[in-house]
Design an enzyme around this catalytic site. Structure first.
Site, PDB file in Angstrom:
ATOM      1  N   LYS A 102     -24.565 -18.406  13.605  1.00  6.82           N
ATOM      2  CA  LYS A 102     -22.933 -18.349  13.353  1.00  6.82           C
ATOM      3  C   LYS A 102     -22.175 -17.413  14.044  1.00  6.82           C
ATOM      4  O   LYS A 102     -21.200 -17.701  14.719  1.00  6.82           O
ATOM      5  CB  LYS A 102     -22.830 -18.292  11.854  1.00  6.82           C
ATOM      6  CG  LYS A 102     -21.371 -18.797  11.644  1.00  6.82           C
ATOM      7  CD  LYS A 102     -21.017 -19.021  10.116  1.00  6.82           C
ATOM      8  CE  LYS A 102     -21.212 -17.739   9.073  1.00  6.82           C
ATOM      9  NZ  LYS A 102     -20.158 -16.937   9.264  1.00  6.82           N
ATOM     10  N   GLY A 128     -13.304 -15.366   8.617  1.00  8.15           N
ATOM     11  CA  GLY A 128     -12.764 -14.008   9.172  1.00  8.15           C
ATOM     12  C   GLY A 128     -13.164 -14.077  10.608  1.00  8.15           C
ATOM     13  O   GLY A 128     -12.281 -13.483  11.501  1.00  8.15           O
ATOM     14  N   SER A 155     -13.500  -2.899  10.976  1.00 10.84           N
ATOM     15  CA  SER A 155     -14.365  -4.210  11.431  1.00 10.84           C
ATOM     16  C   SER A 155     -14.506  -4.251  12.809  1.00 10.84           C
ATOM     17  O   SER A 155     -13.598  -4.180  13.618  1.00 10.84           O
ATOM     18  CB  SER A 155     -13.421  -5.495  10.809  1.00 10.84           C
ATOM     19  OG  SER A 155     -13.943  -6.705  11.369  1.00 10.84           O
ATOM     20  N   SER A 156     -15.740  -4.589  13.150  1.00 13.82           N
ATOM     21  CA  SER A 156     -16.024  -4.848  14.470  1.00 13.82           C
ATOM     22  C   SER A 156     -15.457  -6.071  15.055  1.00 13.82           C
ATOM     23  O   SER A 156     -15.404  -6.121  16.249  1.00 13.82           O
ATOM     24  CB  SER A 156     -17.720  -4.940  14.548  1.00 13.82           C
ATOM     25  OG  SER A 156     -18.254  -6.165  14.063  1.00 13.82           O
ATOM     26  N   GLN A 157     -14.749  -7.095  14.136  1.00  8.37           N
ATOM     27  CA  GLN A 157     -14.313  -8.108  14.802  1.00  8.37           C
ATOM     28  C   GLN A 157     -12.809  -7.647  15.554  1.00  8.37           C
ATOM     29  O   GLN A 157     -12.388  -8.499  16.265  1.00  8.37           O
ATOM     30  CB  GLN A 157     -13.967  -9.160  13.521  1.00  8.37           C
ATOM     31  CG  GLN A 157     -15.223  -9.673  13.202  1.00  8.37           C
ATOM     32  CD  GLN A 157     -15.119 -10.510  11.983  1.00  8.37           C
ATOM     33  OE1 GLN A 157     -14.110 -10.451  11.290  1.00  8.37           O
ATOM     34  NE2 GLN A 157     -16.153 -11.435  11.643  1.00  8.37           N
ATOM     35  N   SER A 172     -21.333  -1.538  12.839  1.00  8.99           N
ATOM     36  CA  SER A 172     -21.809  -3.234  13.367  1.00  8.99           C
ATOM     37  C   SER A 172     -21.674  -3.407  14.799  1.00  8.99           C
ATOM     38  O   SER A 172     -21.214  -4.351  15.204  1.00  8.99           O
ATOM     39  CB  SER A 172     -20.930  -4.321  12.370  1.00  8.99           C
ATOM     40  OG  SER A 172     -21.083  -4.111  11.193  1.00  8.99           O
ATOM     41  N   ASP A 230     -24.314  -7.079   6.055  1.00  9.80           N
ATOM     42  CA  ASP A 230     -24.715  -8.598   5.474  1.00  9.80           C
ATOM     43  C   ASP A 230     -25.916  -8.597   4.900  1.00  9.80           C
ATOM     44  O   ASP A 230     -26.389  -9.602   4.492  1.00  9.80           O
ATOM     45  CB  ASP A 230     -24.150  -9.817   6.558  1.00  9.80           C
ATOM     46  CG  ASP A 230     -23.098  -9.902   6.913  1.00  9.80           C
ATOM     47  OD1 ASP A 230     -21.949  -9.599   6.121  1.00  9.80           O
ATOM     48  OD2 ASP A 230     -22.549 -10.490   7.762  1.00  9.80           O
ATOM     49  N   LYS A 244     -15.080  -8.776   1.944  1.00  6.97           N
ATOM     50  CA  LYS A 244     -15.755  -9.718   2.523  1.00  6.97           C
ATOM     51  C   LYS A 244     -15.206 -11.053   1.714  1.00  6.97           C
ATOM     52  O   LYS A 244     -14.129 -10.755   1.340  1.00  6.97           O
ATOM     53  CB  LYS A 244     -17.241  -9.794   2.279  1.00  6.97           C
ATOM     54  CG  LYS A 244     -17.982  -8.653   3.287  1.00  6.97           C
ATOM     55  CD  LYS A 244     -18.048  -9.058   4.709  1.00  6.97           C
ATOM     56  CE  LYS A 244     -18.827  -8.155   5.395  1.00  6.97           C
ATOM     57  NZ  LYS A 244     -18.932  -8.263   6.712  1.00  6.97           N
ATOM     58  N   ARG A 288     -18.203  -7.824  -2.569  1.00 11.80           N
ATOM     59  CA  ARG A 288     -19.600  -7.896  -2.686  1.00 11.80           C
ATOM     60  C   ARG A 288     -20.533  -6.923  -3.481  1.00 11.80           C
ATOM     61  O   ARG A 288     -21.347  -7.259  -4.198  1.00 11.80           O
ATOM     62  CB  ARG A 288     -20.457  -8.229  -1.534  1.00 11.80           C
ATOM     63  CG  ARG A 288     -20.069  -9.607  -0.889  1.00 11.80           C
ATOM     64  CD  ARG A 288     -21.092  -9.900   0.358  1.00 11.80           C
ATOM     65  NE  ARG A 288     -20.397 -10.970   0.885  1.00 11.80           N
ATOM     66  CZ  ARG A 288     -20.807 -11.540   2.328  1.00 11.80           C
ATOM     67  NH1 ARG A 288     -21.243 -10.602   3.034  1.00 11.80           N
ATOM     68  NH2 ARG A 288     -20.303 -12.751   2.705  1.00 11.80           N
TER      69      ARG A 288
END
Length: 410
Positions: A18, A89, A154-156, A182, A295, A322, A326
């Site tokens: 994904k 996200g 966040s690496s995003q 990440s 994850d 998340k 979690r």
């Protein structure tokens, strides 16, 4: 309520990554010409559907047939962009800095859980560049330069900047103000950009140089997903041999680390021929730092339930941001099954090997929590779940996979 039971073993095929698919789809939308993305699932998971809808809203043309997506790069540039990211996200954070460079004002629609996730590092950075950046909207262009950003939230954020800065006319520098976590997801973004003609390179440990490149159409294939496979591989360590085909042993996906984690725990891990087989061994608890692989926490938890001694998952504070918290969800639901688990601010400790029992559990609207609990059903004689359909966020075919491995759903 849906009841799940059984001790999974056998063989399944890895679903497409994904994370890689998100990046390929966005790069194709930003590229000139018609790109082809192969190896997608016949039914797109909810998150990829969100990205597909958003790139269409940006002005790209996309046709999906069987397992192949044909995308013609953005042509029209709407004055107002309305981007429904749903609960994805990756869709939101990867497109957020890109959108104002495509059209005028971009408005984002987010699920309640996605709206609760932090975005301040990006919005504050872009505000400093003269952009009108709010959580649900952004407008105003920006030029090349230096972009300081935290690497531990966040690496995003970094991936979104990589995509956006590739569109500018001059070179830019992304400067990490805190250590990057990440990193593999940033590398996935850099690899995807390279397939479409983009160019970036590390300058030391905390700076990425992004060069301006006109992205070009490409023909790419999405590799198998180690994140999704991790729970099946953990099930192989717990119940009986499980083979996952379609995994690249040399993948740059960070969650490939599940193989070494299971090996350290005492499972037998065999790779070769494009598949991975994990078989039971005498499992023992270990300490696992998930700062680069958060994850994997659900899959590690599954293996830990059957291991002797304590398994400590640490440096996973981002797990609290998340689809749900979690850490709290794993601790709460596994306690319902009788697990000996303690919650920590950045992880949890499981003392495995104890007797578990069935219970009615909640999925917390989180696909990873649902999958963990379903896979844990064989250790406790079966469980009942409310909201298990949330697995469609990443894997619409998960129930079929579970049945193929001998699981029962009623």
């Amino acid at each position: 309520m849906t009841r799940f039971s059984g001790r999974p073993y056998g063989s399944v095929t890895a679903i497409p990554s994904k994370s890689a698919a998100h990046r390929h789809m966005i790069c194709a939308a930003l590229a000139q010409g018609r790109s082809v993305i192969r190896g997608l699932p016949g039914e797109l998971p909810d998150d990829l559907t969100a990205t597909l809808d958003c790139i269409r809203a940006l002005g790209a043309a996309a046709v999906f047939r069987d397992d192949t997506l044909e995308i013609t790069g953005i042509n029209a540039k709407p004055d107002v962009l309305r981007l429904d990211c749903r609960d994805s996200g990756a869709t939101y954070r990867l497109l957020y800095p890109v959108a104002p460079l495509i059209g005028g004002r971009a408005e984002f629609m987010l699920s309640p859980s996605l709206a609760a996730r932090p975005m301040e590092p990006v919005t504050e950075l872009l505000k400093s560049k003269g952009v009108a950046a709010e959580k649900l909207s952004i407008s105003g262009s920006f030029g090349p330069g230096e972009f300081p950003i935290r690497g531990d939230v966040s690496s995003q954020y970094i991936s979104g900047l990589l995509l956006a800065l590739s569109l500018l006319e001059g070179e830019s520098l992304i400067r990490l103000t805190t250590p990057l976590q990440s990193k593999s997801y940033v590398e996935l973004t850099r690899a995807s950009l390279a397939l479409f003609g983009g160019e970036s390179q590390w300058k030391g440990r905390d700076t990425i140089l992004v060069k301006p490149r006109r992205l070009k159409a490409a023909d790419v294939t999405v590799e198998g997903d180690y994140t999704h496979a991790s729970l099946f591989l953990a099930a192989g360590a717990v119940y009986g041999p499980v083979t996952v085909t379609g995994l690249d042993p040399g993948s740059i996906q960070g969650d490939r680390a599940m193989l070494s984690i299971l090996d350290r725990m005492g499972a037998r891990v065999d790779t070769g021929g494009g598949s991975v087989t994990v078989s039971p061994g005498r499992l023992r608890g270990i300490d696992v730092d998930v700062s680069h692989t958060p994850d994997l926490a659900p899959a590690i938890a599954l293996a830990a339930l059957a291991a002797e001694g304590s398994t400590v998952v640490k440096n996973g504070g981002r797990l609290r941001f998340k689809e749900c918290d979690r850490i709290s969800a794993i601790a709460t639901e596994l306690k319902r099954l009788g697990a000996d688990i303690d919650e920590a601010p950045d992880g949890f400790t499981i003392r495995g090997g104890g007797k578990l029992h069935g219970a009615a559990c909640l999925c917390h609207n989180d696909h990873r929590i649902a999958m963990l609990l379903i896979m844990a059903a064989g250790l406790c004689g079966g469980i009942e779940l409310n909201g298990a359909e949330c697995v469609s966020k990443s894997a619409p075919g998960f129930f079929d996979e579970y049945r193929r491995l001998g699981g029962s759903i009623s």
